[in-house]
Enzyme design. Structure first.
Site, PDB file in Angstrom:
ATOM      1  N   SER A  80       0.812  -1.223   0.000  1.00  0.00           N
ATOM      2  CA  SER A  80       0.000   0.000   0.000  1.00  0.00           C
ATOM      3  C   SER A  80       0.840   1.265   0.000  1.00  0.00           C
ATOM      4  O   SER A  80       0.399   2.316   0.461  1.00  0.00           O
ATOM      5  CB  SER A  80      -0.968   0.001   1.201  1.00  0.00           C
ATOM      6  N   ARG A  81       2.053   1.157  -0.496  1.00  0.00           N
ATOM      7  CA  ARG A  81       2.978   2.292  -0.601  1.00  0.00           C
ATOM      8  C   ARG A  81       3.383   2.866   0.772  1.00  0.00           C
ATOM      9  O   ARG A  81       3.860   3.987   0.857  1.00  0.00           O
ATOM     10  CB  ARG A  81       2.380   3.423  -1.462  1.00  0.00           C
ATOM     11  N   VAL A  82       3.185   2.084   1.831  1.00  0.00           N
ATOM     12  CA  VAL A  82       3.635   2.514   3.153  1.00  0.00           C
ATOM     13  C   VAL A  82       5.052   1.970   3.330  1.00  0.00           C
ATOM     14  O   VAL A  82       5.306   1.023   4.080  1.00  0.00           O
ATOM     15  CB  VAL A  82       2.680   2.029   4.269  1.00  0.00           C
TER      16      VAL A  82
END
Length: 215
Positions: free
Chosen positions: A193-195
């Site tokens: 999730s692009r974290v």
């Protein structure tokens, strides 16, 4: 998949974390560890880095070069001093280098000052190169216009005759090494999730600080 499809994909980078406890206090040692792991994974040209420089007019420019040595003082690479990057570094001796190990969802960004290596170091590396690469470097006025590839190949043939097999090819005076001395090194690990996990080392008067950055 078409080109436009590739612009809309969303790849999940997985759940393998990068924590402060995973990091070596020395960013050079941490970099060497990741480079070794990229080599072990079988990546093509794991020592390839995208080198960014500043031209005389202030314009940025970038290209891929090969890292040839990493040591406590920094990162060594070699080029023609008259090339675009060579001229840029003469006027603005700073650079950034990006190592993109996408297969492991990893990236390292190095920023710092750049100095020329001494002649002995450049001579030693040039002598270690394959003969054909030595001749090609001597024949090419890198980044300068040329009328045709045939003209370049003619120069290469002439130098091959001048320095036959078994003859030492002298290092051109306008070719040699640079040392990128880091003041900042960032380690990036892709996450779901692009974290992403990001840690930056900043050089202090003695040693390095380590700070987690938001993705």
């Amino acid at each position: 998949m078409t080109l436009m499809d590739s612009l809309s994909t969303h790849t999940d980078y997985g759940s393998i974390p990068l924590s402060a406890s995973d990091l070596d206090p020395d960013p050079i040692a941490q970099f060497a560890r990741w480079l070794s792991e990229a080599e072990a994974a079988g990546f093509a040209e794991p020592n390839a880095m995208v080198l960014g420089t500043i031209d005389d007019d202030g314009s940025p420019s970038s290209r891929t070069v090969l890292l040839r040595r990493v040591r406590a003082e920094g990162f060594e690479f070699f080029t023609n001093y008259g090339s675009r990057k060579g001229r840029a570094l003469a006027g603005h001796p700073v650079a950034t280098a990006v190592f993109p190990w996408y297969g492991q969802q990893r990236q390292v960004i190095v920023t710092g000052s750049v100095t020329r290596l001494d002649a002995e170091s450049s001579d030693a590396y040039f002598a270690s190169r394959p003969r054909d690469s030595q001749i090609a470097s001597a024949a090419s006025q890198q980044s300068q216009p040329i009328e045709s590839r045939e003209l370049l190949e003619q120069r290469i043939e002439e130098l091959a005759l001048a320095y036959p097999e078994g003859t030492a090819v002298p290092r051109p005076a306008n070719w040699g090494g640079f040392l990128l001395s880091p003041i900042r090194i960032e380690f990036w690990k892709g996450r779901s999730s692009r974290v992403h996990d990001r840690f930056v080392y900043n050089r202090l008067a003695e040693g390095w600080s380590i700070t987690r950055l938001q993705p």
